[in-house]
Design an enzyme around this catalytic site. Structure first.
Site, short mmCIF file in Angstrom:
data_model
loop_
_atom_site.label_atom_id
_atom_site.label_comp_id
_atom_site.label_asym_id
_atom_site.label_seq_id
_atom_site.Cartn_x
_atom_site.Cartn_y
_atom_site.Cartn_z
N GLU A 152 0.83 -1.22 0.00
CA GLU A 152 0.00 0.00 0.00
C GLU A 152 0.85 1.26 0.00
O GLU A 152 0.49 2.27 -0.57
CB GLU A 152 -0.94 0.00 1.21
CG GLU A 152 -1.89 1.18 1.23
CD GLU A 152 -3.05 1.00 2.18
OE1 GLU A 152 -3.53 2.00 2.72
OE2 GLU A 152 -3.49 -0.16 2.38
N ASP A 196 -2.85 -2.64 3.39
CA ASP A 196 -3.04 -2.65 4.84
C ASP A 196 -4.16 -3.63 5.20
O ASP A 196 -5.10 -3.85 4.42
CB ASP A 196 -3.41 -1.25 5.34
CG ASP A 196 -2.19 -0.35 5.44
OD1 ASP A 196 -1.06 -0.85 5.30
OD2 ASP A 196 -2.36 0.87 5.67
N ASP A 206 -7.08 -3.98 6.34
CA ASP A 206 -8.42 -3.49 6.67
C ASP A 206 -9.23 -3.36 5.39
O ASP A 206 -8.75 -3.66 4.29
CB ASP A 206 -8.36 -2.16 7.43
CG ASP A 206 -7.63 -1.07 6.66
OD1 ASP A 206 -7.39 -1.23 5.44
OD2 ASP A 206 -7.28 -0.04 7.28
#
Length: 662
Positions: A7, A103, A105
């Site tokens: 990311e 990441d 999430d």
């Protein structure tokens, strides 16, 4: 060639550091010793197209264009990231295997997925792509994560939920912001009246609190204390508990509003015997609070250090990416994987080496102790925020970095300390037919409280008592108090309200649903939402308090109640969670929203914005420094971030429908 797509560059470097050497650094990627490559996004490389990108007629803001709902969604490269997107396009074509390292999430999942889709990766590459979940940038943790790759296909539902959320936010925010800003212009207000499904309920929460304080009328109420004496001359106090017969003289919180009633109680109990009808003594243990998730850390840091939510997030991000002293900070979880307990000794040693101020507590820490924080069933993509095993020179940290590192470290160490033990005592007395209660709290063993408490423990003691022993009421004390208004929100209390939003919902069915959600907004977005409301001029700080402005209040007053209360947005989060768990679908979420939007737009046409806002219009900007955005509100900061989290549904580029309100 295997291509790792991280990311951010910091994560890419951490991955490359544990992979075969020697490395060759190129523009936008690192070539490994075995020919594999590690590249990265720069946050969002793509953003959602503006309304004008669908149809040039949508560039000026006109009510007849609303609602704007794309038939097929478009993404476009962000101007400042085009070169990195070109690097990834070349590497994806050359690769045989993709490893998604966003990441851990919802946003991180979609951020890399959308790049892979946009750049035309083959179906085979997408189907065989693997997911790398990293929450700790230290080499040992990264190596362990590389040994636990999962199929990226397992995370498709998470990506779909992120896609639904971002598109819904775009539709809702773009259309209602335009609708109410257009109405504002009719009243002479030339600013943007920004509306969002999270920011506006948060604004409504503060506006209602401010009005409640302003309209509050203080009332006196009365409490009675009986002074009790034993045969040995020892004294203690017991509080009067009004009976049901006193309800006509009490408010809804049970406070006595009639002074004569309280005075009458005092006259009746003076000099009367007191009967001890029940003595309850309980020895209790209280375990340490769980390690932090982001919201809990933001709340505690606001209380202790006066830090804003954004400052906490930014500081934690630096401790994670730059210093590698904390694990992944945008976590919504307060639990840890059970296998992580094996690293406890290393983490404790690192904390002791880094923080000399905590070495005095180390003899009380038992690394073998396992608190309830270690629970695999409550850990999903990421775990609680804890210190890493890294030892570092803390002189290189800023004051806020040191404060947060120490705070997180204290909560981690508390998991290995003995429970807080205390005795609770309650005495039920009857005096002249009235009920009185005395309580006491005695600390037996401070345990973890020595490490976490900011003040000395309070002790309240009673004489040695026994049921049936003779007691006498020697006096009665009347205490007059005044009801207090609620307090203005601060960073800490506003964040607490966002995470516990069910407390502010009247409907019991909705409240029940909200208790099962993460609250208003997400761990990653709450700080940005609060800051956006300051940027828009809807919030202002007065000391430590957060207040609503005249413009913010006017907007809330004009909007339908459903747009300014947390019910809708938190129910969105509940439905999005169901999508990520494959219990619901994209279409079942989006279709009702688009249908409802027609009614909201029609309702906005009837709104009259007060012309008093004309004098509050922001000063016009001298010149734009970037490409013209559609009416400046279509790309407000929060919407811009949201808009980037889109993916294409096809290559065909068709215009947006201009739907007419029913």
């Amino acid at each position: 060639m295997i291509l790792y797509i991280a990311e951010k560059p910091s994560l890419a470097r951490a991955i490359a550091d544990v992979l075969p050497k020697p490395h060759k650094k190129h523009e936008g990627y690192i070539e490994l010793g075995n020919g594999d490559c590690v590249s990265w996004c720069l946050g969002h490389l793509l953003e959602q197209a503006d309304p004008a990108d669908y149809n040039p007629d949508f560039k000026p803001w006109r009510f007849e264009h609303l609602p704007i709902i794309p038939d097929e969604w478009k993404l476009k490269p962000r101007s400042q990231t085009r070169s990195q997107l070109a690097v990834l396009r070349k590497l994806i074509r050359q690769s045989k295997q993709l490893i998604h390292a966003g990441d851990p999430d919802r946003e991180g999942q979609l951020l890399v997925d959308e790049v892979i889709n946009y750049l035309g990766a083959s179906e085979t590459k997408k189907r065989t792509a693997q997911r790398l979940l990293i929450s700790d940038l230290n080499p040992k943790a990264v190596s362990a994560a590389l040994g636990s790759l999962k199929s990226n296909a397992e995370f498709i539902p998470l990506s779909v939920s992120a896609l639904a959320r971002s598109r819904a936010d775009w539709i809702y925010g773009i259309n209602l912001t335009r609708a109410y800003s257009i109405q504002g212009r009719k009243a002479g207000y030339n600013g943007v009246l920004s509306v969002g499904r999270v920011q506006t309920p948060l604004l409504g929460l503060v506006v209602r609190r401010d009005k409640e304080i302003e309209n509050f009328v203080s009332k006196p109420f009365y409490e009675v204390q009986a002074v009790i004496e034993t045969e040995a001359g020892e004294q203690f106090k017991a509080r009067w508990k009004p009976s049901e017969n006193c309800q006509p003289y009490q408010d809804e919180e049970g406070r006595v509003l009639n002074r004569k009633l309280a005075e009458n109680v005092i006259s009746r109990i003076k000099g009367q015997p007191a009967e001890l009808v029940k003595l309850t003594q309980k020895r209790k243990k209280e375990n340490a609070p769980l390690p932090f998730n982001l919201s809990a850390l933001q709340i505690e840091a606001a209380k202790r250090f006066g830090m804003s939510a954004k400052a906490v997030l930014d500081t934690c991000q630096s401790l994670y990416e730059r210093h590698k002293l904390l694990t992944y900070p945008r976590s919504d979880c307060r639990y840890l994987p059970e296998e992580h307990h094996r690293q406890a000794g290393e983490v404790i040693s690192a904390i002791g080496a880094n923080l000399q101020t905590l070495t005095e507590f180390l003899p009380q820490i038992d690394a073998a102790r396992r608190s309830s924080a270690w629970n695999d069933k409550k850990v999903s993509a990421h775990h609680a925020i804890i210190p890493t095993t890294r030892q570092a020179n803390l002189a290189s940290l800023s004051q806020q970095e040191r404060q947060l590192y120490e705070l997180v470290s204290r909560y981690y160490l508390a998991q290995f300390m003995a429970p807080y033990e205390y005795d609770d005592t309650r005495v039920d007395l009857t005096i002249a037919g009235g009920q009185f209660i005395a309580t006491a709290h005695q600390t037996l063993h401070s345990g973890w409280k020595l490490l976490l408490s900011t003040s000395e423990a309070k002790h309240s003691l009673l004489p040695v008592l026994a049921e049936g022993q003779p007691l006498q009421c020697v006096d009665g004390l009347l205490e007059e108090k005044n009801t207090q208004p609620p307090k203005y929100f601060t960073d800490a209390t506003l964040l607490a309200a966002m995470t516990g939003i069910s407390r502010y919902v009247a409907d019991p069915e909705v409240r029940k649903v909200l208790k099962e959600t993460d609250g208003l907004g997400t761990e990653a977005t709450r700080a940005g939402i609060i800051e956006l409301l300051f940027t828009r001029g809807f919030f202002v700080r007065e000391g430590k308090t957060i207040r609503s402005t005249t413009v913010g209040r006017a907007l809330v007053d004009c909007l339908p109640e459903s747009a300014t209360t947390p019910d809708m947005t938190a129910l969105w989060e509940s439905e999005l969670s169901r999508i990520s768990q494959q219990e619901s679908s994209y279409s079942s979420f989006m279709e009702p929203l688009t249908q409802r939007l027609h009614g909201l737009i029609a309702q906005s046409a009837e709104v009259v914005i007060p012309d008093t806002l004309k004098a509050l219009s922001p000063a016009p900007k001298k010149r734009r420094t970037s490409r013209t955005r559609t009416g400046s509100a279509a790309k407000k900061p929060a919407a811009k971030k949201t808009a980037a989290k889109q993916t294409t549904t096809g290559k065909k580029r068709t215009p947006v429908r201009r739907k007419k309100s029913a």
